[in-house]
Design an enzyme around this catalytic site. Structure first.
Site, PDB file in Angstrom:
ATOM      1  N   GLY A   1       0.726 -32.236  40.501  1.00 22.48           N
ATOM      2  CA  GLY A   1       0.415 -32.370  39.086  1.00 22.48           C
ATOM      3  C   GLY A   1       0.698 -33.786  38.615  1.00 22.48           C
ATOM      4  O   GLY A   1       1.471 -34.523  39.237  1.00 22.48           O
ATOM      5  N   CYS A   2       0.062 -34.137  37.495  1.00 20.76           N
ATOM      6  CA  CYS A   2       0.178 -35.514  37.015  1.00 20.76           C
ATOM      7  C   CYS A   2       1.585 -35.801  36.490  1.00 20.76           C
ATOM      8  O   CYS A   2       2.223 -36.781  36.903  1.00 20.76           O
ATOM      9  CB  CYS A   2      -0.873 -35.776  35.950  1.00 20.76           C
ATOM     10  SG  CYS A   2      -0.932 -34.556  34.619  1.00 20.76           S
ATOM     11  N   TYR A   3       2.077 -34.969  35.587  1.00 21.34           N
ATOM     12  CA  TYR A   3       3.431 -35.187  35.076  1.00 21.34           C
ATOM     13  C   TYR A   3       4.457 -35.166  36.217  1.00 21.34           C
ATOM     14  O   TYR A   3       5.331 -36.036  36.290  1.00 21.34           O
ATOM     15  CB  TYR A   3       3.796 -34.123  34.035  1.00 21.34           C
ATOM     16  CG  TYR A   3       3.129 -34.239  32.693  1.00 21.34           C
ATOM     17  CD1 TYR A   3       3.293 -35.373  31.890  1.00 21.34           C
ATOM     18  CD2 TYR A   3       2.358 -33.195  32.181  1.00 21.34           C
ATOM     19  CE1 TYR A   3       2.714 -35.454  30.630  1.00 21.34           C
ATOM     20  CE2 TYR A   3       1.774 -33.273  30.919  1.00 21.34           C
ATOM     21  CZ  TYR A   3       1.951 -34.401  30.150  1.00 21.34           C
ATOM     22  OH  TYR A   3       1.380 -34.472  28.901  1.00 21.34           O
TER      23      TYR A   3
END
Lengths: 336, 336, 336, 336
Positions: free
Chosen positions: A149-151
């Site tokens: 995931g990006c976060y």
């Protein structure tokens, strides 16, 4: 030439993936999948790709895809993605899954956070987490990679080395993250309607965002201890970029110098991670696969600032990096 | 205290109207209409109005509205608006219609451009066009006012005096307009999804925008000759504001000085229109009911630049200005 | 490997040039010039280039540069640039000049618009104009190329084929252009201070912009007739992109179909120019070397909409394209 | 009618102050001060105020100002402001000081953080801090008010009631704040040049921002204990707005319900503060004097989200609120 199929090419991660693959000397995109019967030309979906690919979206069976391609990228909603992955893996394809489906470690946690029974639970916990800077040896040679995931990418890259080095306590970690709007995907909804989110900054998903258990799991895995973080995402009026400001309790001999040293040592030789001297801006890494991390100790906290491009290092760039690793290409091919 | 009802309060023109009315010493909002059965509190629809109004949206009949209010503002889609207007007028209410329904002069033109039979065609051509700077005497005392379109306001204020003064030819007028995204309304659609229109500038509605016949009609009416313009709208990555750059062929003794003089004379004493010395920016008039106009002659063209706030002078501010006129209040009450 | 020197690397065109050259397999950047004695590392000037180049800016003489590099890009202010170009050319280097110094045809016009005597007037009129789609044969083999202005590129690509084909009159052409703020350069000034130009759209340089005589000259040259246009630039709240809306009087058998056909024929086989079916957005070509053009005839005007990225096709991408041509590389190397 | 003088009218707080005073029925602006000898018309400095005030900036002595006005607002740099304030107070004027000069409690702390000897140290610690929601009784009747900093306002309003109520520990408080660019003032500098900060989010002033000791002091004062916070500001690509996300350790019987209750009780009857049910956005309070606060307890932290408009409640709106209090007008006059 490795033949590539993409599921979910019409979103933003699909677009960025195609832009990267257009520069990849070893990859040829041979199929763009859709579940609809219309077959629009790619340049109708993404005018940005006019002239780059002469391809239409197609509604193909898994068998047809397996004939046409060697590797697939899946940019589908969760659950839908795992079904496709299972189908393709059983046909001996390799898969980089950009959904969240293989990022968590067990079916119960998945069920709790995604409110859905996992369609391919057997592979949970077995699938390497596609952050090569931490898990490269597991990724090389894998058939399936769970693209992060990006976060989580922005947070884990900053925290993992300090947890491993015993420089921060595993309790009380706060991750305050800010993302551009492309992170919300391409489906029009009121909160992402231009006049709603332009010139506005907001918090959302307080205490409930699905990236929180992902960060917990990967930090725990990377540091061999149980870690539980408090993660708060915010929506920023810009297209792309994530900045995470991280607050942790110092441990051992944590000083401004020792935390910087630990990070520099952890990423020595890593092409896509730099430890920087001044707090970074998301624009410093926009349109690149890079992560810049700033670290210090101030008023009793280890304070970290980490920036990535959510669509590149936080999604499609990492996916290409993983693709390069599982296919045996130079890890940085087509990436900057 | 004049009691006010608002149809279509959930959009951006509704929001701005309510902000203006919150400062109006003679108006009290007594009804907010919706066609749905839920009755959300206004602050759920517009958190910006928290604390300003303690009102819920309601689904009321025309009779109920007529009992509760003296004047209505209608911020509804075209055709739907005219139906409501007719109902309210027959109950002796006054109405400021912010839709396009009463702006054109005849049913055939309306049918052609709006692809809809006009529900109240008898009032077409009879209803004053709510641009007080040009049609004030007709507006005072009217029961119904057709509130102007945003693009037309910016173009007509700049052109009408020069057409009247015989300083520009009626043929060959080009109006190149640029608008912020709020002009597209509050319904989420892909072209107005933040990552689509942010950091992007585009032309749209080339040759087909419905404000073109509105400009034609009003300029013709204001200058007693047949005028047909070429109008091209563009979408600008900002919330609010319209800038129209206008190119016309000089006529008579048009010079940089004479066109400025003609405009200054036309708007002497007008509180909301200024002729400025340098090309203006939309930010100069943001959140105000003002129009700034720059005029010159260059390379054989009269060149005009006109700026307004599309939501204020281009919609809700003009509506309050018209409300003030038909109710006999000072024209600038609640406006800056 | 061709060795490259860059003058003026600290601005936005320098940054974009370096990003493109980082991907160029035949070019190696060997010198970054500054006139100051400090020698900051490139990554201090452009954190975006962290890890991409290990170079410092240097204050070198022309002799030193000529020893170190084969080709130079000059991203300097006008007049300063021509002085450097003359010095380097006399040392047998090849030069792509990104300033305006060699774009006009004669010293008098230059003096009039740039208020400066030309330091190298003998090369005016002799230097090819670096728009390969129109002047490729002159560019190949040249020692010096005048890289085009950003606004002119967007306008000339759309208009030249129609003027050549006799489909538009040479008189009365209006070019209404809109640019992102990076076009104003990197020096902080009040009009480009964020809270001044953000959320604002403005016209500027009305009748006085220096790109007007450049467009006049190149369109005249490309169509063998005297052309004089009215050009109006506007500032748009976005980083990058130019959209030009162009209005011209039809001539001969200009129809929506014939103008499209003329453009498609003119750019058949051109990799970086596409004629598109719907009015384009600047985002469609952002970060690419491409130009998208839409053409129609409406209400008595040929109407063209042309989009480019001002920093790529409007500056550094075109510069690399010209570099490729004068060095004999594939014209599209390092470009998309 | 109270006569008002403004020092430093050319910046953003000056502009917003003038916009508010234009609507104030009891105030008349009679002098705009500058230290330069030119006397530009206000509408040249702020085209947004065209038609609103017919005033020029003037270089007047304190005596002249004291003759012309009853109350002054000082929007000057620190140190310069205190000198002017002392001069005006000695001439029996009332002053609302928008600088930081009277916000800290003692000369040593001022010297440490502002690197400047305080020019009027005797009034430090004696001057009421202009946050009426907390210090109203001290403000009423004061001759001088220290208008709060923007970041401190957002943080203090959220934290003070919980510290007072014993629901959060005084140690370990983290304040992660995000501000629009207008907070940086109107002087052009590279970090605030549009293409630098647009589409970018960055941290700055980590551990060194001057609002940190201001927050420490006021929270300590408001809760009768020594509080020291960790405050990190960030720059957000938008004009205006501050959102502070605050993490504190729960104490006593802190629950999601009890923290909300404590806040609601603290601000019962306050017109400009609302406790909201969902995490707010800065746009909800843009162009208003309001503060919206969200509170919960999650993963072992009291988590608060507070939003204000940095130019209104964070500067000029609070200044008018204080002006109203010291002049005896209704506290909300001219404010929404």
């Amino acid at each position: 030439m490795t033949r590539v199929a993409i599921y979910g090419a019409s979103g933003y991660t699909g677009l960025e993936l195609l832009k990267l693959l257009a520069r990849h000397p070893e990859a040829r995109v041979t199929a763009l999948l859709t579940r609809q019967d219309e077959a629009p030309h790619l340049s109708e979906i993404h005018p940005q790709l006019t002239g780059a690919f002469d391809l239409r979206l197609e509604n193909l069976s898994a068998d047809e895809v397996a004939e046409r391609a060697d590797v697939a990228f899946t940019c589908l909603p969760h659950a839908a993605s795992a079904e496709v992955c299972a189908d393709l893996l059983s046909r001996d394809m390799k898969v980089v899954d950009l959904s969240a489906d293989y990022r968590l470690g067990d079916a119960a946690t998945y069920q709790k956070w995604y409110a859905h029974e996992h369609p391919d639970a057997g592979r949970l916990g077995e699938t390497p987490y596609g952050l090569p800077e931490l898990f490269r040896t597991q990724i090389i040679g894998a058939k399936l990679v769970a693209n992060p995931g990006c976060y989580p990418t922005s947070a884990i890259l900053a925290l993992a080395p300090l947890l491993r080095a015993g420089l921060v306590e595993r309790d009380g970690i706060v991750i305050d993250s800010k993302s551009g709007v492309s992170g919300a995907g391409r489906t029009p909804k009121l909160p992402f309607h231009y006049p709603e989110c332009n010139e506005s900054f907001s918090a959302y998903g307080v205490g409930t965002h699905r990236h929180m258990p992902e960060i917990d799991r990967v930090l725990s895995m990377a540091s061999d201890q149980s870690v539980e973080v408090l993660f708060t995402p915010h929506l920023t009026p810009m297209d792309r970029g994530i900045l995470s400001t991280i607050y942790a309790t110092p441990k051992g001999d944590a000083t401004p110098e020792s935390v910087v040293t630990a990070l520099k040592e952890a990423y020595a030789g890593e092409r896509f991670v730099s430890i920087v001297d001044t707090p970074p801006a998301t624009k410093h890494v926009a349109h690149t696969n890079r992560c810049h991390i700033y670290a210090t100790v101030v008023r009793g906290k280890v304070l970290l600032v980490s920036v990535i491009d959510n669509l590149i290092k936080g999604a499609s760039g990492a996916a290409v990096q993983n693709f390069n690793l599982i296919c045996g290409f130079d890890e940085s091919t087509a990436l900057i």
